[in-house]
Each structure stands twice: as structure tokens, then as C-alpha cells.
Design a protein around this motif. Sequence first.
Motif, PDB file in Angstrom:
ATOM      1  N   ASP A 246       0.860  -1.191   0.000  1.00  0.00           N
ATOM      2  CA  ASP A 246       0.000   0.000   0.000  1.00  0.00           C
ATOM      3  C   ASP A 246       0.890   1.233   0.000  1.00  0.00           C
ATOM      4  OD1 ASP A 246      -2.222  -1.573   0.034  1.00  0.00           O
ATOM      5  OD2 ASP A 246      -2.695  -1.264   2.154  1.00  0.00           O
ATOM      6  N   VAL A 247       0.520   2.240  -0.771  1.00  0.00           N
ATOM      7  CA  VAL A 247       1.298   3.471  -0.884  1.00  0.00           C
ATOM      8  C   VAL A 247       0.463   4.617  -0.315  1.00  0.00           C
ATOM      9  CG1 VAL A 247       2.512   5.013  -2.459  1.00  0.00           C
ATOM     10  CG2 VAL A 247       2.377   2.568  -2.975  1.00  0.00           C
ATOM     11  N   GLN A 260      -4.201   9.988   0.203  1.00  0.00           N
ATOM     12  CA  GLN A 260      -4.406   9.146  -0.968  1.00  0.00           C
ATOM     13  C   GLN A 260      -3.686   7.815  -0.741  1.00  0.00           C
ATOM     14  OE1 GLN A 260      -5.939   9.360  -5.110  1.00  0.00           O
ATOM     15  NE2 GLN A 260      -5.801  11.037  -3.666  1.00  0.00           N
ATOM     16  N   VAL A 261      -4.399   6.708  -0.966  1.00  0.00           N
ATOM     17  CA  VAL A 261      -3.823   5.382  -0.772  1.00  0.00           C
ATOM     18  C   VAL A 261      -3.920   4.624  -2.094  1.00  0.00           C
ATOM     19  CG1 VAL A 261      -3.790   3.299   0.654  1.00  0.00           C
ATOM     20  CG2 VAL A 261      -4.742   5.412   1.588  1.00  0.00           C
ATOM     21  N   PHE A 262      -2.793   4.088  -2.551  1.00  0.00           N
ATOM     22  CA  PHE A 262      -2.769   3.210  -3.714  1.00  0.00           C
ATOM     23  C   PHE A 262      -2.636   1.771  -3.225  1.00  0.00           C
ATOM     24  CE2 PHE A 262      -0.740   6.481  -6.847  1.00  0.00           C
ATOM     25  CZ  PHE A 262      -1.964   7.134  -6.913  1.00  0.00           C
ATOM     26  N   LEU A 269      -1.501  -1.971  -9.755  1.00  0.00           N
ATOM     27  CA  LEU A 269      -2.318  -0.963  -9.071  1.00  0.00           C
ATOM     28  C   LEU A 269      -3.776  -1.290  -9.337  1.00  0.00           C
ATOM     29  CD1 LEU A 269      -2.646   1.696  -7.526  1.00  0.00           C
ATOM     30  CD2 LEU A 269      -2.398   2.905  -9.685  1.00  0.00           C
ATOM     31  N   ARG A 272      -7.687   2.644  -5.544  1.00  0.00           N
ATOM     32  CA  ARG A 272      -7.172   3.708  -4.670  1.00  0.00           C
ATOM     33  C   ARG A 272      -8.264   4.145  -3.712  1.00  0.00           C
ATOM     34  NH1 ARG A 272      -7.046   9.708  -7.345  1.00  0.00           N
ATOM     35  NH2 ARG A 272      -9.156   9.741  -8.169  1.00  0.00           N
ATOM     36  N   LEU A 336       5.908   6.208  -7.245  1.00  0.00           N
ATOM     37  CA  LEU A 336       4.545   5.925  -6.790  1.00  0.00           C
ATOM     38  C   LEU A 336       4.129   6.872  -5.668  1.00  0.00           C
ATOM     39  CD1 LEU A 336       4.337   2.027  -6.762  1.00  0.00           C
ATOM     40  CD2 LEU A 336       2.879   3.573  -8.057  1.00  0.00           C
ATOM     41  N   ALA A 340       1.026   9.515  -5.801  1.00  0.00           N
ATOM     42  CA  ALA A 340      -0.036   9.548  -4.789  1.00  0.00           C
ATOM     43  C   ALA A 340      -0.154  10.944  -4.185  1.00  0.00           C
ATOM     44  CB  ALA A 340       0.239   8.513  -3.704  1.00  0.00           C
ATOM     45  N   HIS A 341       0.998  11.596  -3.920  1.00  0.00           N
ATOM     46  CA  HIS A 341       0.990  12.955  -3.360  1.00  0.00           C
ATOM     47  C   HIS A 341       0.341  13.940  -4.333  1.00  0.00           C
ATOM     48  CE1 HIS A 341       2.257  16.514  -1.186  1.00  0.00           C
ATOM     49  NE2 HIS A 341       2.859  16.964  -2.283  1.00  0.00           N
ATOM     50  N   ASN A 343      -1.896  13.267  -6.627  1.00  0.00           N
ATOM     51  CA  ASN A 343      -3.337  12.995  -6.626  1.00  0.00           C
ATOM     52  C   ASN A 343      -4.013  13.578  -5.391  1.00  0.00           C
ATOM     53  OD1 ASN A 343      -4.585  10.927  -8.778  1.00  0.00           O
ATOM     54  ND2 ASN A 343      -2.397  10.542  -8.558  1.00  0.00           N
ATOM     55  N   ALA A 344      -3.329  13.516  -4.243  1.00  0.00           N
ATOM     56  CA  ALA A 344      -3.894  14.072  -3.003  1.00  0.00           C
ATOM     57  C   ALA A 344      -4.055  15.589  -3.120  1.00  0.00           C
ATOM     58  CB  ALA A 344      -2.998  13.728  -1.814  1.00  0.00           C
TER      59      ALA A 344
END
Length: 590
Positions: A246-247, A260-262, A269, A272, A336, A340-341, A343-344
Motif C-alpha cells: 500500500d502506498v 491518498q492510498v494506492f 495498481l 485507490r 509511486l 499519490a501525493h 493525486n492528493a
Amino acid sequence: MNKLIKEKLSVLPDQPGCYLMKDRQNTIIYVGKAKVLKNRVRSYFTGSHDAKTQRLVSEIEDFEYIVTSSNIEALILELNLIKKYDPKYNVMLKDDKTYPFIKITNERHPKLIVTRNVKKDKGRYFGPYPNVQAARETKKLLDRLYPLRKCATLPDRVCLYYHLGQCLAPCVYDISEETNKQLVDEITRFLNGGHQQIKKELTEKMQEAAEQLEFERAKELRDQIAYIDSTMEKQKMTMSDLSDRDVFAYAYDKGWMCVQVFFIRQGKLIERDVSLLPMYQDPEEEFLTFMGQFYEKNNHFLPKEILVPDSVDQEMIEQLLETNVHQPKKGKKKDLLLLAHQNAKIALKEKFSLIERDEERTIGAVKQLGDALNIYMPYRIEAFDNSNIQGADPVSAMVVFQDGKPYKKEYRKYKIKTVAGPDDYASMREVIRRRYTRVLKDELPLPDLIIIDGGKGQINAAIDVLENELNLSVPVAGLVKDEKHRTSNLMMGDTLEIVALERNSQAFYLLQRIQDEVHRFAISFHRQLRGKNAFQSILDNVPGIGEKRKKQLLKHFGSVKKMKEASVQDFQEAGIPKQTAELLMEALKK
């Protein structure tokens, strides 16, 4: 800031621990943790804050604290206290979404199933999959490749799956444990990322069959290879090591945080998760609290590896979750995290306009209403309405609005028990008495405002019960309606004077929503009760119609109206004997 808080602030220790903020009813409204209690708790009452934190501070009338020996102890204690007290300002992460797994059952003759519940039953679980369709497609492929049993209970003869070559028929034939183990091992290898090797082996077998002129066998193997291609190659590989991880990344601004969690499963992937939450502590502290709740509250699968940003305490997360936590500096894993950052940040920006509009409609309206009524800000509002038709089947209903939003799990319905005939004043007295006697007995939170959907008589009846019978001092207001039965104004005070509210104000819109909701809730309950009573009263005096047949008739016809239009034959089709059906039709005509 009151005198009690000032005195407590002066003696706070400079040690790690947890603090519990309380409102004027001594209810815990927020739980937090701190590396240094003295600095953290004092920060709430000094300096400037955003509107959201100001609202929290305005409700604090007292606080407690618990000293711990380390930061990780403080984090674990905070999570336990949030779980115990469910404070309204703490974000409780609740997500009904569950992801499907493929399971090999731990039985003498194992079977392959798709499930959303992971249990400690010695079964083998693989996944989670992005959706149930992906899990079913994969299972369908495995059923074609590996003939494990399909039946829940073994029948006494072979089934269609045996003839299709998808089951070894342990119901009839003696299948050895070694054979079952070999199949399970093959499936396990396949689901752990070994489908490429299996595809290679099948290709070799297909070529051998073709060389030996076994064309039907070669065609079967070719179809199996095609199924593997169509099912397993749909998603682009993001990592080459086929691991589950999990990211996590987060962004924050203006007192809000987006996490945000991937979810990466077998290097892909698959899904999310986006969570938006208010911040009352430092971002790193809020993120640790989020991590502590994420897997327990949402029942998410805990992978063997978690990636987190450099800004958070890696060791604390490892101790908390008991899994490997990494903070990559370069390479694909770092990419990754950055993705995620990014996207957040985008999600946070998109949500701000919606948040601000929602805040204005809800908590902003509550503040306006409190100012207009000259009372303490009514965070909790309880509203009542009566419903009856000429005194028949009288009922009352209560709805609750918390922070300007409906709080449906605390709605209540009341059948009027002590009032005969259409007497709204007496009905309101009964309901108010029953509601707040229970509140006092069970030590439930009192509302900040009670709203009565009715005239001066109902309002005065409610005030009389509260003040003279129950010795409670809670503000009571009434809704004035216009000739079209719509919200017109608000009445309050000893003389029940009209409180002026702008028609286009958020406070007025809030009152409209409250009135519509309590009226809807009361009317729907009254209709439900009236329909039930009408149905029962017609059938009660018909010989041969008991409780079982009443339910049978209601299920078949749906309403009394349709029963009146039915023939004797229709009743017989519903399972009612001819003689009883004729008596029932006669009763319905009357």
C-alpha cells in the motif's frame, strides 16, 4: 477561556500523552495526542486558528489529560479513546467497501470460492481484487484449469462439472490427498504470480499434442492459454516484483488534509482510496492517527509492505501496524509516492469549494440561528411533529439535526398512548414527557434547542412539561407556517414573539429542512401504522383468517384495495379455501 481551563493550563506537564476536550454537558468532543502535552494543549487557547478549530475551541469547557511514557503509547491510547468515546470532532474512518478475495478452503476435498470475509480458518486467501467481476473471472479461469470440487455438500452422483472436466468427482471416486495437494499447489503458484510460467508449460504441452496429432487436446490447451491472456493480462504491471503493498501520501491546506492510498496487489495498481479529513493537530500527527484507524476501521487487507512519505515517523507506524514500512528515496517506489501525493493535492483542491459550501449550509446556518435566537450555538437540535386523521392512529415523531445535518440513527417514532381523540396539545405533552424522561434516566445528551412543528398551544405544552415536570431548562422554539403550510417564521420567548429571520438566510433554509424532515418522518410513520391497522381491522372478524393467512394475503395482493377487486378464484390462488374466500369477499364489500 474560563477560569478552570486557565488554572489547568498552568500545571500541564511537559511529557507525552493524550488530552480529552469536554463541552458544557461534560461530553468528550475531541481526543488528541501530543509529544509535549503542555505545548499542544496551550496552543488551542493561544494564537489564531482557522474557523474549524475556532469552533472546536468555542465548545471546550473543560479538559482532561493522561500522561504516557512514549509517543507510541500516546498514539495507541488515542486510538483506544477515540474508539471508546466516539468524539464528534474526531474523524471516524468508516468505509463499507470490502474487496473480494479468492479462497482455497481447508477441507479434505478443497474447493475454490470468491469471498469478502477473511477469517482465521486455515484457508488460503489471494487478493484482494479490484472488483468482484475480476475475482470471478479469475476463478472461472482456475475452474477450467484445475478440477477441484464445486459442490458445497457432496452429492451421490457425478454432476455436469465432472463431464466438463472441471471436477474430479470426489462424491463418487476416491481422490487421494496427494492429488488434491498437487492441485492446490498449482493454484497457489498461479495466484502468486506464476501464471506466466504456467502459460509457458501449457504452450509446450500444446505443441507436443499438435506434433502427436492430438488436435482436440491441443485445442483445449490453446483455449486455456487464451483464457490466461484475457484474464490475467488486462492490467498493466506497475512493479516487477509481484508484491502486495500500500502506498500512502497526503497533502494539506487551510486546516484540511487529503490522504491518498494506492493498493498494489501482485505488482498491479488495482484500486485507490481518497480520504478528506479536518486537521486539529500537526499534519504528521493527524496522519499517524489516520494510519492507526485505517486498517482496523475499514477492514482493509494489511500487506507485507507499506510506503509512506519521509515527513512521518516510520518506526511508530511499524510498531503500530507490525508490518514493513519503507520511505523510498528513488526509483519506482519513490515515483509511486510522488504520484499519490500529486493525486492528493488535486483531490484537496477540488474538494475545497464543496467543503466551504457545505460548511455555510450547515454549521454556518447553526451559528446564524443561535445568534438570531440569542442562545448558545445549537449544535444539536431535536424537532417534534404530530400526525393523525381526526384523532385516529395518533403518532408523533422526533428528528435530530447535529451540526446542521440530519442524524438519522437517533430519529424516534412514538405511538400516542394516553390521549383519546384529536388533542394535539395533550399528544405533545405526552411525547415530550416520554422523550426527556428517557434522556434523564439514560443520561443521554440534552439538545441545545427543541423545535416544535406546531402553534402556540403545542409550544406552551412542551415548555410546561420541561420546566414544571422535569425541571429542565432547554430553549424551545416553534415553527410558524403560512397559508400553504410552509415555513414562515420562528416563535420563541416567554411571550412567543416572532423571531425575525431573513428569508434568504442559511438559518431560514435550515429551518425549512428541519420542518420538511420532521413532517415527512411523522407522516410516513402515520401512514404505515394506519395501513397496518386498516388491514388488520378488516380481516380480524373473518372466520378462518388468522395471523398466518393475513401475512399470506398481504404478500400476495399487496393492499386492501387490490383485495377488494379480487375474485374467489384469485383468493384460492393465494392459498385461501373457497368458503373462507367467500366470507372474506363479503366482509370487504361491507
